[in-house]
Scaffold this active site. Sequence first.
Site, PDB file in Angstrom:
ATOM      1  N   SER A 157       0.829  -1.195   0.000  1.00  0.00           N
ATOM      2  CA  SER A 157       0.000   0.000   0.000  1.00  0.00           C
ATOM      3  C   SER A 157       0.872   1.257   0.000  1.00  0.00           C
ATOM      4  O   SER A 157       1.721   1.428  -0.878  1.00  0.00           O
ATOM      5  CB  SER A 157      -0.969  -0.043   1.183  1.00  0.00           C
ATOM      6  OG  SER A 157      -1.970   0.940   1.071  1.00  0.00           O
ATOM      7  N   GLU A 251      -9.591  -3.723  -6.506  1.00  0.00           N
ATOM      8  CA  GLU A 251      -9.260  -2.644  -5.577  1.00  0.00           C
ATOM      9  C   GLU A 251      -9.201  -1.306  -6.300  1.00  0.00           C
ATOM     10  O   GLU A 251      -8.926  -1.230  -7.498  1.00  0.00           O
ATOM     11  CB  GLU A 251      -7.935  -2.932  -4.872  1.00  0.00           C
ATOM     12  CG  GLU A 251      -6.718  -2.979  -5.773  1.00  0.00           C
ATOM     13  CD  GLU A 251      -5.421  -3.091  -4.972  1.00  0.00           C
ATOM     14  OE1 GLU A 251      -5.246  -2.283  -4.046  1.00  0.00           O
ATOM     15  OE2 GLU A 251      -4.610  -3.988  -5.273  1.00  0.00           O
ATOM     16  N   HIS A 280      -7.683  -5.045  -0.983  1.00  0.00           N
ATOM     17  CA  HIS A 280      -6.440  -4.292  -1.053  1.00  0.00           C
ATOM     18  C   HIS A 280      -5.447  -4.816  -0.013  1.00  0.00           C
ATOM     19  O   HIS A 280      -5.800  -5.111   1.124  1.00  0.00           O
ATOM     20  CB  HIS A 280      -6.757  -2.814  -0.788  1.00  0.00           C
ATOM     21  CG  HIS A 280      -5.564  -1.943  -0.608  1.00  0.00           C
ATOM     22  ND1 HIS A 280      -4.770  -1.545  -1.663  1.00  0.00           N
ATOM     23  CD2 HIS A 280      -5.015  -1.400   0.508  1.00  0.00           C
ATOM     24  CE1 HIS A 280      -3.807  -0.778  -1.214  1.00  0.00           C
ATOM     25  NE2 HIS A 280      -3.913  -0.669   0.110  1.00  0.00           N
TER      26      HIS A 280
END
Length: 308
Positions: A157, A251, A280
């Site tokens: 991320s 996502e 995600h």
Amino acid sequence: MMTSTRPSLQARLIARALRRLIKPRQFGPDDVPLLRGLMQMLARTGLPGGMRAEKPRDTAWQAAGLHGEWLVPQYARRGRALLYLHGGGFICGAARTHRPITTRLAQKLAVPVLALDYRLAPEHPYPAALEDALAAWHWLTGPAGYRPDRLWLAGDSAGGGLALSLMLALRDKGLAQPAGAALFSPWTDLSMNGASHTENAEHCAWFNPGHLAFAAQLYAGAADRHDALVSPRFAKLAGLAPLFLHASDSEMMRDDSTALASTADFPPGGALTLWHGLPHAWPNFAGLMPEADHCLELAAEQLSLLRP
């Protein structure tokens, strides 16, 4: 490469829980302490057998004001290591919260993993996190004695985007690249211009558009969100080490990876694996979701091929 199998029962249950508990909520700056506490509370921080966690105690590390932890497997190979940068939207998360990933990478690669606790926004907006990542890299390749080509990078991320920004900064400074990097659902476009930010707004299990706009504002502040070191999605990738990207087709940040992989200067030797229907940054659910374990196994295999 595209994975097309139906998500496992575990993946579907986790995605359903996220849609009910996280996705509908709206957050503001006053909620940052709550988010940090929630992430710490939900984190699985236990260590598997044969693994130890220890703080770097080198005086140069301490003088640089760095924080983090080594995750060291019992039979770690000498002279090799991996630097891990955690996710959390640049506003939360820590080395300890991402042990489901870091401990497994340490075991599968048989190397110590240095998980960095970089400074977080809003107290420390851009470029604080990048400065800390650079300082950790300089420590690893200086006082800690590692050769750059025997170091790997990884992150998920926001940490995946930060790892890519680190590689760009090293290239622009004329410094050696790591052997390669594995990036899980990297957040590389803080302008959120990719089509998937709209197309997957309903499908994404974790986020609604307000979540990303909120975190991007706290981290980027007045910085240009099209700056390559803020949003490496807009960077020229020539001269970087191989990148192994892992993203989910459902996502919101899907195109943060697919746009990178489609550029003409995508580093040779790398690859994009697009997984089907997963939340995600799903490797954080390692041990609970078979796709998370499979992804980390594949990433470790990919990085191992780059070993000098």
